[in-house]
Design a protein around this motif. Structure first.
Motif, mmCIF file in Angstrom:
data_model
loop_
_atom_site.group_PDB
_atom_site.id
_atom_site.type_symbol
_atom_site.label_atom_id
_atom_site.label_comp_id
_atom_site.label_asym_id
_atom_site.label_seq_id
_atom_site.Cartn_x
_atom_site.Cartn_y
_atom_site.Cartn_z
ATOM 1 N N SER A 192 0.857 -1.188 0.000
ATOM 2 C CA SER A 192 0.000 0.000 0.000
ATOM 3 C C SER A 192 0.890 1.235 0.000
ATOM 4 C CB SER A 192 -0.942 0.008 1.206
ATOM 5 O OG SER A 192 -0.197 0.267 2.375
ATOM 6 N N VAL A 193 0.329 2.327 -0.456
ATOM 7 C CA VAL A 193 1.022 3.610 -0.405
ATOM 8 C C VAL A 193 0.021 4.655 0.063
ATOM 9 C CG1 VAL A 193 2.738 3.127 -2.205
ATOM 10 C CG2 VAL A 193 0.483 4.060 -2.835
ATOM 11 N N ALA A 194 0.545 5.777 0.519
ATOM 12 C CA ALA A 194 -0.334 6.897 0.849
ATOM 13 C C ALA A 194 -0.439 7.791 -0.379
ATOM 14 C CB ALA A 194 0.217 7.681 2.026
ATOM 15 N N ASN A 200 -1.906 11.219 -1.575
ATOM 16 C CA ASN A 200 -2.408 12.480 -1.024
ATOM 17 C C ASN A 200 -2.897 12.294 0.417
ATOM 18 O OD1 ASN A 200 -1.726 13.577 -3.458
ATOM 19 N ND2 ASN A 200 -3.832 13.885 -4.176
ATOM 20 N N GLY A 201 -2.139 11.454 1.156
ATOM 21 C CA GLY A 201 -2.390 11.333 2.587
ATOM 22 C C GLY A 201 -3.243 10.160 3.015
ATOM 23 N N GLU A 202 -3.889 9.476 2.047
ATOM 24 C CA GLU A 202 -4.752 8.349 2.416
ATOM 25 C C GLU A 202 -4.158 7.037 1.919
ATOM 26 O OE1 GLU A 202 -9.109 8.733 2.113
ATOM 27 O OE2 GLU A 202 -8.665 10.644 1.159
ATOM 28 N N SER A 203 -4.210 6.018 2.748
ATOM 29 C CA SER A 203 -3.614 4.735 2.387
ATOM 30 C C SER A 203 -4.472 4.017 1.348
ATOM 31 C CB SER A 203 -3.470 3.859 3.626
ATOM 32 O OG SER A 203 -2.923 2.613 3.268
ATOM 33 N N VAL A 206 2.694 10.699 -3.429
ATOM 34 C CA VAL A 206 2.714 9.284 -3.032
ATOM 35 C C VAL A 206 3.826 9.071 -2.012
ATOM 36 C CG1 VAL A 206 3.213 6.937 -3.830
ATOM 37 C CG2 VAL A 206 1.714 8.425 -5.180
ATOM 38 N N GLU A 207 3.454 8.477 -0.885
ATOM 39 C CA GLU A 207 4.451 8.183 0.163
ATOM 40 C C GLU A 207 4.491 6.686 0.426
ATOM 41 O OE1 GLU A 207 4.264 11.245 3.547
ATOM 42 O OE2 GLU A 207 2.421 11.586 2.415
#
Lengths: 267, 267, 267
Positions: free
Chosen positions: C211-213, C215-218, C266-267
């Motif tokens: 999974s990635v974040a 814009n802040g959401e997983s 993307v984080e």
């Protein structure tokens, strides 16, 4: 000759054409690329209606909600024709129709393809070799397969190493109507672009009748839409040979209040 | 070469292609299959604009609200071209335009076809022979006729037994504008996909003018849409050679509040 | 082989085909004619994605908001391919991609054409010679040029008298993402017909992640849309090789609330 059908809109089908034209000089003919998105059943209906009008050909069909999963890629031999597409039933009604007159059996093969962990554009999108994407098998699996099957020939493509006969595959069948004396109960299979609601009821039901009751209301039976004033509801035998609910110069689906899957009762 | 035009959307044109490809190897070129449904006049306009750009060809046209009635199937010879379609006027403006430069006469023939009481799918949809449906003459009458006329040749198709010269047929003519000194009164013939409103007023009206009054309001005359800021209304000579009401990067029909058939008065 | 792409809808592309078929027997392949109207950037993106799948060809591209102004007509040689269209940048991303693997340089030429004060239909629309309209260079400038370049050959067309090498032309480049440790910031380049939001973030970002974040959401990372229930949001590597925001059997743009140009983190 290779026909193409998909739910891709544009410009994705052009990528499939490019891929095929790297491998074949075959004539390419579009059937449709605006099938309802991921609607296997509607695509299967239209292919059954249209493909039998073609001379021997390879038919590439990509309506593929399962793209990237482990569903197989199929090649179906149906007489002088071959159909290539995903294992979700979309090829089967047309394959049966293509063999109906001659009484041929259909033969179903799996086309093996190498899955890949690399990304398709990890170096460049330009020219081969490239990885198989997990989201566009139309371009990366089915189009190359259709072109190569065309080049191998419908008679001989099963001799390829990547083609394996299979006994199990997804099938798709349209429901039969129930006919009980004067009452026939069927359903709407599709609505075409004109709004005509095409049922699974055989056109012979209307033979010799001037009107029938459709879901309880009397509706005139005509041969041609224009026999009635514009806007009038009617029942006719469509070009599919089935009972069709229509309106002269209007939309039958709206006027009858029906959509795909709705029960139609004709008395 | 055979061109195809209809109001069928998809996938019905593919059935016509299959039928033709059973009879000919000709190149097939789509003109459009999204003409407004059953709008003979708009189709006739576009065919007049587009077909003259083609080399000699057979042009299959099916915009046919009278399908299944006793309206005839026509084949029109226009110089090196032939047009095939229903007897409702749709073929005539293009036929006249195709012969305008050379001054050829157009010749109109009826293509006879056998009506049928059988249903098209009474046995199977697959391969011939099959009955003629009453709702899809594009597939069952016009496409076979176009292919056979192509094979017979534009010079010689009239020698076929099923082709008969006729003296009476439906015609369709677009209205001429009235030009009275500085005032020209015409109408909107079609609106194209960009929203440009194409009139029947000749482009020469705009020669040497920087602005004209359109229905009483002054509007600049330009050669190119982009001469004005985005959103500005303008008058130009369209690619049809006629006066066109447009908006740079916008829709002329909305900005001028006009639609097909509306009167346009230019001073 | 000549491919065609435009924002014309129908039937204008057919006029271009007719014009070309007066000059060449080349195979014609449509890429798309429904690019967003006058949206040079979106057209450039899709051409970059699709044209590299074709064998050597001439590619005719007409998305041309500056039609009729003094913007030049260009012909770009990119390896074995040539691209023909207006000088607004639309040809360049595809030209670079077509040469990326071989490392060829692209060469840019201007195709000269005679402007004209006469109206295209001042006598008749039928057959040449005719004037060049100020509103449809696709038909009157680019289609003839593409056909003639095809006939001259991609190697040799620059020897024509009306073809002149140029050093300055409009370019168009898509923005690079910024990659800073675990955080990547890019943007939505296009939304396709399925509603998938294609970003400029490289697919490798997702390697090995579940999974990635966004814009802040997983959001889960998957290989195939169908790995999740219908309606679930997901991130995947699209067929472009880039990160794509999507929904299984739904529209990613709606579900993520994004459109073209929006920043994606993307984080």
């Amino acid at each position: 000759m290779i026909t193409l059908a998909s739910d891709f809109g544009t410009p994705y089908p052009a990528a499939m054409k490019g891929v095929m034209l790297q491998r074949t000089d075959a004539r390419l003919v579009d059937v449709a690329h605006d099938f309802p998105r991921q609607d296997v059943r509607t695509a299967a209906f239209w292919l059954r209606e249209v493909l039998p009008y073609f001379p021997p050909a390879v038919h590439l069909v990509v309506v593929d909600p399962g793209v990237g999963t482990d569903r197989a890629a199929l090649a179906v031999r149906a007489g002088d024709h071959a159909l290539v597409g995903p294992d979700n039933g979309v090829l089967l009604p047309a394959a049966r129709e293509l063999t109906a007159r001659e009484g041929d059996e259909i033969e179903v093969f799996e086309v093996e393809y190498a899955d890949s962990e690399a990304h398709p554009a990890s170096e460049t999108r330009a020219v081969e070799p490239r990885a198989i994407s997990s989201t566009f098998h139309g371009r990366d699996v089915f189009a190359p397969a259709a072109a190569e099957i065309h080049e191998a020939g419908v008679e001989d493509f099963h001799e390829r190493d990547d083609v394996v006969a299979v006994g199990e595959y997804e099938d798709l069948r349209f429901p039969d109507p129930t006919l009980d004396g004067d009452v026939a109960v069927g359903e709407v299979l599709v609505v075409d672009g004109f709004g005509n609601a095409v049922t699974n009821l055989p056109g012979e039901l209307l033979d010799g009748r001037e009107s029938v009751a459709v879901n309880g209301e009397s509706v005139p039976v005509v041969r041609a839409y224009a026999e009635l004033p514009a806007g009038d509801r009617l029942v006719t035998v469509g070009s599919h040979g089935n009972v069709e609910l229509a309106v002269n110069r209007g939309r039958g689906d709206d006027a009858f209040g029906v959509t795909v899957g709705d029960e139609i009762r004709v008395e």
